[in-house]
Design an enzyme around this catalytic site. Structure first.
Site, PDB file in Angstrom:
ATOM      1  CG  MET A  17      -2.854  -7.249   9.300  1.00 19.08           C
ATOM      2  SD  MET A  17      -1.174  -6.983   8.758  1.00 19.08           S
ATOM      3  CE  MET A  17      -1.395  -6.583   7.035  1.00 19.08           C
ATOM      4  CE1 TYR A  39       7.819 -40.182 -17.963  1.00 18.09           C
ATOM      5  CE2 TYR A  39       9.801 -40.257 -19.309  1.00 18.09           C
ATOM      6  CZ  TYR A  39       8.897 -40.872 -18.457  1.00 18.09           C
ATOM      7  OH  TYR A  39       9.080 -42.193 -18.109  1.00 18.09           O
ATOM      8  CE  LYS A  42      -3.708  -0.318   2.352  1.00 19.00           C
ATOM      9  NZ  LYS A  42      -4.620  -0.475   3.490  1.00 19.00           N
ATOM     10  CG  HIS A  55     -14.086  -9.465   4.604  1.00 14.83           C
ATOM     11  ND1 HIS A  55     -14.557 -10.692   5.032  1.00 14.83           N
ATOM     12  CD2 HIS A  55     -12.768  -9.452   4.877  1.00 14.83           C
ATOM     13  CE1 HIS A  55     -13.562 -11.379   5.556  1.00 14.83           C
ATOM     14  NE2 HIS A  55     -12.473 -10.647   5.479  1.00 14.83           N
ATOM     15  NE  ARG A  67      -6.776   4.660   4.460  1.00 12.42           N
ATOM     16  CZ  ARG A  67      -7.956   4.199   4.042  1.00 12.42           C
ATOM     17  NH1 ARG A  67      -8.100   2.919   3.757  1.00 12.42           N
ATOM     18  NH2 ARG A  67      -8.976   4.999   3.887  1.00 12.42           N
ATOM     19  NE  ARG A 121      -6.533  -4.233  -2.003  1.00 15.86           N
ATOM     20  CZ  ARG A 121      -7.035  -4.344  -0.781  1.00 15.86           C
ATOM     21  NH1 ARG A 121      -6.226  -4.279   0.262  1.00 15.86           N
ATOM     22  NH2 ARG A 121      -8.336  -4.524  -0.587  1.00 15.86           N
ATOM     23  N   GLY A 154       9.506 -44.359  -9.873  1.00 15.93           N
ATOM     24  CA  GLY A 154       8.283 -44.600  -9.112  1.00 15.93           C
ATOM     25  C   GLY A 154       8.458 -44.007  -7.728  1.00 15.93           C
ATOM     26  NE  ARG A 201       3.415 -50.733 -12.741  1.00 11.40           N
ATOM     27  CZ  ARG A 201       2.948 -50.064 -11.684  1.00 11.40           C
ATOM     28  NH1 ARG A 201       3.730 -49.184 -11.086  1.00 11.40           N
ATOM     29  NH2 ARG A 201       1.719 -50.257 -11.246  1.00 11.40           N
ATOM     30  CG  ASN A 222       3.561 -44.183  -3.410  1.00  6.73           C
ATOM     31  OD1 ASN A 222       3.407 -43.391  -2.497  1.00  6.73           O
ATOM     32  ND2 ASN A 222       3.020 -45.398  -3.400  1.00  6.73           N
ATOM     33  CG  ASP A 223       6.506 -48.705  -4.312  1.00 10.60           C
ATOM     34  OD1 ASP A 223       5.632 -48.384  -3.479  1.00 10.60           O
ATOM     35  OD2 ASP A 223       6.405 -49.700  -5.055  1.00 10.60           O
ATOM     36  NE  ARG A 279      -1.941 -46.795 -12.868  1.00 13.61           N
ATOM     37  CZ  ARG A 279      -2.421 -45.632 -12.424  1.00 13.61           C
ATOM     38  NH1 ARG A 279      -1.986 -45.141 -11.281  1.00 13.61           N
ATOM     39  NH2 ARG A 279      -3.315 -44.953 -13.118  1.00 13.61           N
ATOM     40  N   GLY A 335      -8.443  -6.939   4.529  1.00 14.55           N
ATOM     41  CA  GLY A 335      -9.249  -7.027   5.738  1.00 14.55           C
ATOM     42  C   GLY A 335      -8.622  -7.779   6.889  1.00 14.55           C
ATOM     43  CB  CYS A 371       4.895 -42.414 -13.474  1.00 16.52           C
ATOM     44  SG  CYS A 371       5.671 -43.875 -12.768  1.00 16.52           S
ATOM     45  CB  SER A 375       9.452 -44.455 -15.389  1.00 15.86           C
ATOM     46  OG  SER A 375       8.329 -43.806 -14.819  1.00 15.86           O
TER      47      SER A 375
END
Length: 915
Positions: free
Chosen positions: A119, A894, A39, A473, A108, A351, A808, A650, A810-811, A594, A117, A874, A806
């Site tokens: 503060m 990728y 501001k 608001h 302000r 703003r 994996g 896979r 997660n595992d 899969r 809104g 992946c 690729s």
């Protein structure tokens, strides 16, 4: 403090001193915003552009941080404030808080990043019992006492911490007793009476009166502004938006101009473009004879900003010119607060305007076409969250029409923030949070919202208010966070004591009842209405932004003397339908098919179980022969959808027991049979035999047991069937004139020998199929999934036998952390995040220091062994924006994610190139 000392001061800057601030922070405008707050910096910029800004100064964020550390305003800061105040007094020709013709100011808040809104702001600072009398005599008595009651109320709520409702309820009761409908009906005597009532509230509740020393008022107001940085609502907002808690807020001391001086004055809020749709037309509200808080709070019904021309024609034309000027200066849609005092326009702040996702996308696209910004800037402005919001489900149109016909539409209001939402009614923020914590979907229903309601926003699917316009608001916050919101549903009457609201038709909706919001049209319905997917193909502005994103990601660059490009975005897909959806969303291939998901259909699962439970190779071969045409057909559908793009398939990955009946269910079934009649003896024996086979395949830790490449090694006939299906399908589809790019992925290897052995088998079977079909020129790739830490650290060896990696993740994350995802998320992972042991859930965002380091190392080692290798990831991390940026930094080719995450991933891939 002398003039030279003030010029070197780091705590206070006059509005026309923004150039000095920029020099002092090294020339960076971002650093100016950090010092003066958004501001204050923008007020300085407007002042430098010669726009009509009431004069004042900014107490910097450094002063705020100094206050928060010391719990008081230091003598140095206060001295700087007094010097700056004298300069403002000299410019304005008035003395602050003087008994006659006083200079009054607003205090302000204004942080680096806009927090609408969250503060505090105190208006009319400097009014006292003495000067309000002279102000009334010199100007307009009604205006003077209206302003004074606002100061007392604001001081009580903001500085002394009283509940604002204490004042509002007294005002409502007074107006009701007098038969008044709005504040405009109040006379000067009425406002004098309210001043007296407010004084009593302040004295009774705090033991103190409003300070009559104007400088004490100012100091206490600055203290309150600085303290509001750490308010609960401000911290909740920063947590939701990722704003650092260490920044602090500035405080802007600005000469007051008054929109409540009578019929020749007004106050308003305007956006230079429509913040809901993005249309290039000023949008906003104004109120005659009012102050700005009335517009923002939504406690009075406002007028459309374009109606200004009927009452304040000259100010209206100037406002339009200023709006255009501000867009040229800031190169963005602006949110403006303005006041017209006795016909003259003043700009109180500007703003970058908060906007809906739809408006964000349209404005970004339009500003490129208008020459204001580049394509790159447009892509940077659109966030992945905007894409997610645009693709959010909407209420089903057919069910809404049925609801209208059945008179189930409860109310209409202003469509403040679009979308569809269904949930249980909560009449306050705490109730919304409680319902949400118990897994309930919530609609927050309020008369009008205040900053303290922000935690309730985050707990709610939608927001409904009885009052407040499109710049209130509720509207501003809802638009920023993509929460469907309807404002000004003025026909509903909310009873917070009876915990219900009543419609114009007399329908009573109780807290906990379910309602549905069609916020795109401002309609409220009784009961639940189903949601439907958004139509991606019709989002023309978004499609343009994503096309630009693809252009940016496709650009070449050099890293470590290697020519590269940004990330390609592929999709996970296990069917032709999945693949078609992925292509529609812009995927350039299938990164993970899969095959195990193809075996769970009602016709397929028995065949798979027959293969697993067979005692000899002949029986297993017979079962696989039955599965072959089914799997071939599945692959054909995927190839057709992905014409000309790679399809990574896979080989079977999960443990074999996942295809068998649940062991515990078999035990229960067997127990029931054993106490039943003898007629079930044959079935009893079959169940016993099946249970024995299931127990034989049971593993203590199946995630690390007989799965992935190990299944392929122990059951080579399974590989043969799958490779025949993969390559055979490719041959069949190629005959149709469709380009096919099959890639075979061998899962869960730990040693290069595993890959080498299974690759040889795959090549043998694939080449046989190609020869039979006369298509030896059809190329295919064979690669592997890197899911174990050992595979990652031996990637140089593995890379010699792989056409692609690729990851994996997660595992790889489970094995790196030594934790099961399901158990960790159920039992302790959230505690780890809450206690900052982990900054993020590593299964949602890639762990850069650990798992990311393995990925980076394996990528470099794999490329060193095989420069032509293609590398990607992946799974869920492939659709996470922060993980996508990390993958780009690590030089992957990728990412692959679920179809519905493709659009956001495309945008994130471009962001990674630009940041």
């Amino acid at each position: 403090m002398d003039e030279n000392s003030f010029d070197n001061d780091r705590y206070v800057y006059l509005f026309d001193d923004v150039a000095r601030a920029q020099r002092n922070v090294g020339g960076s405008w971002d650093a100016v915003r950090g010092l003066l707050g958004g501001k204050g910096a923008n007020l300085g910029k407007m002042a430098s552009e010669g726009l009509p800004v009431p004069y004042g100064f900014t107490v910097t964020t450094d002063a705020c941080l100094d206050y928060l550390n010391q719990d008081c305003i230091s003598e140095q800061v206060w001295t700087s404030v007094l010097v700056a105040l004298r300069k403002v007094e000299a410019r304005m020709g008035k003395k602050f808080g003087a008994d006659v013709d006083p200079l009054l100011v607003s205090c302000r808040s204004g942080a680096k990043f806009s927090m609408p809104g969250m503060m505090d702001t105190l208006l009319n600072t400097g009014l006292t019992d003495a000067n309000v009398v002279s102000l009334a005599a010199a100007t307009n008595a009604r205006f003077a006492y209206d302003s004074y009651r606002r100061l007392i109320q604001g001081f009580g709520a903001i500085v002394m911490g009283l509940d604002d409702e204490l004042f509002e309820e007294k005002l409502k009761a007074y107006k009701a007793k007098a038969g008044y409908e709005s504040d405009l009906d109040m006379t000067v005597d009425d406002w004098k009476a309210i001043v007296s009532i407010y004084r009593t509230i302040l004295k009774e509740q705090t033991g103190s009166a409003l300070p009559q020393n104007p400088l004490v008022q100012m100091k206490m107001a600055i203290t309150a502004v600085f303290s509001s940085w750490n308010s609960e609502r401000a911290r909740a907002y920063r947590n939701a938006t990722g704003i650092a808690h260490e920044l602090g807020t500035a405080c802007n001391i600005q000469s007051m101009v008054f929109g409540n001086m009578g019929d020749t004055s007004c106050t308003g809020v305007a956006f230079t473009r429509n913040p809901t749709t993005g249309e290039r037309r000023m949008f906003g509200d104004f109120l005659p004879n009012a102050q700005g808080e009335d517009v923002v709070a939504g406690i009075r019904s406002c007028f459309d900003v374009h109606e200004l021309k009927d009452h304040f024609a000259q100010a209206y034309e100037e406002l339009l010119r200023v709006g255009d000027n501000l867009e040229q200066v800031f190169r963005n849609m602006q949110d403006i607060e303005f006041t017209v005092q006795e016909g003259k326009l003043f700009m109180l702040q500007t703003r970058d305007g908060k906007r809906t996702a739809r408006a964000q996308v349209r404005i970004a696209k339009d500003m490129v076409r208008e020459g204001l910004i580049s394509k790159e800037e447009a892509v940077k402005r659109v966030q992945t969250g905007d894409v997610d919001v645009l693709l959010m489900p909407q209420l089903d149109e057919r069910e809404m029409e049925e609801a209208r016909n059945k008179s189930l539409m409860l109310a209409r209001g202003v469509n403040a923030s679009p979308g569809g939402a269904v949930g249980q009614v909560a009449l306050d923020s705490k109730t919304a949070e409680d319902l949400h914590s118990h897994g309930k979907d919530v609609i927050l229903v309020r008369q009008f919202t205040k900053p303290d309601d922000v935690p309730g926003f985050f707990a709610s699917k939608g927001v409904l208010t009885a009052e407040g316009g499109a710049t209130s608001h509720a509207a501003v916050v809802a638009r920023q966070f993509g929460i469907p919101c309807i404002c000004s549903a003025s026909t509903i009457v909310i009873d917070t004591e009876k915990r219900c609201f009543t419609t114009a038709q007399g329908t009573v909706v109780r807290e906990g009842d379910v309602i549905s919001l069609n916020a795109s049209a401002g309609e409220v319905f009784q009961g639940p209405i189903s949601t439907v997917d958004a139509n991606f193909e019709h989002e023309e502005d978004l499609l343009t932004i994503l096309d630009w994103s693809d252009e940016i990601a496709a650009r070449s660059y050099t890293r470590n003397n290697t020519k590269m490009r940004g990330l390609k975005v592929l999709s996970n897909g296990d069917s032709g339908a999945d693949s078609a959806k992925a292509r529609a969303f812009g995927a350039v291939g299938i990164g993970l098919c899969r095959t195990e998901h193809m075996f769970f259909g009602s016709e397929r699962l028995p065949l798979m179980r027959k293969f697993i439970l067979s005692n000899d190779s002949k029986q297993r071969a017979a079962a696989l022969d039955d599965l072959l045409p089914i799997q071939t057909a599945d692959f054909e559908a995927i190839y057709r959808s992905m014409s000309g793009f790679p399809v990574i398939i896979r080989l079977l990955d999960p443990p074999l027991h996942e295809f068998l009946p649940d062991r515990d269910e078999l035990v229960r079934s067997l127990a029931k049979m054993e106490v039943s009649s003898n007629g079930l003896r044959e079935q009893l024996e079959e169940t016993r035999e099946l249970l024995a086979q299931v127990e034989n395949l049971h593993e203590s830790n199946p995630m690390m047991g007989l799965r992935g490449v190990r299944v392929s090694i122990l059951y080579p006939e399974l590989i043969k069937m799958q490779v025949k299906a993969i390559i055979g399908a490719a041959c069949n589809v190629r005959r149709e004139g469709i380009s096919v790019l099959p890639e075979i992925m061998i899962p869960l290897i730990s040693t290069s020998k595993e890959l080498e052995m299974v690759r040889q088998q795959c090549e043998l079977y694939a080449d046989e199929i190609l020869e039979v079909n006369g298509m030896k020129d059809l190329s295919y790739k064979i690669g592997t999934m890197i899911e174990t830490p050992r595979a990652a650290v031996t990637a140089d060896e593995i890379g010699r036998n792989a056409d692609f990696f690729s990851f994996g993740t997660n595992d790889l994350t489970q094995m790196s952390f030594g934790m099961s995802r399901d158990d960790a998320e159920r039992r302790f992972l959230q505690d780890y995040v809450d206690k900052k042991i982990l900054m993020k859930n590593p299964f949602q965002s890639l762990d850069e220091k650990g798992v990311g380091k393995l990925v980076h190392m394996a990528t470099n080692d794999g490329r060193e062994a095989n420069p032509a290798i293609q590398i990607g990831i992946c799974g869920e991390h492939g659709g996470d924006p922060s993980s996508i940026v990390l993958c780009h930094k690590m030089g992957l080719d990728y990412v692959s994610c679920s179809p519905y995450r493709i659009p956001a991933a495309r945008l994130a891939a471009a962001h990674a190139c630009l940041w």
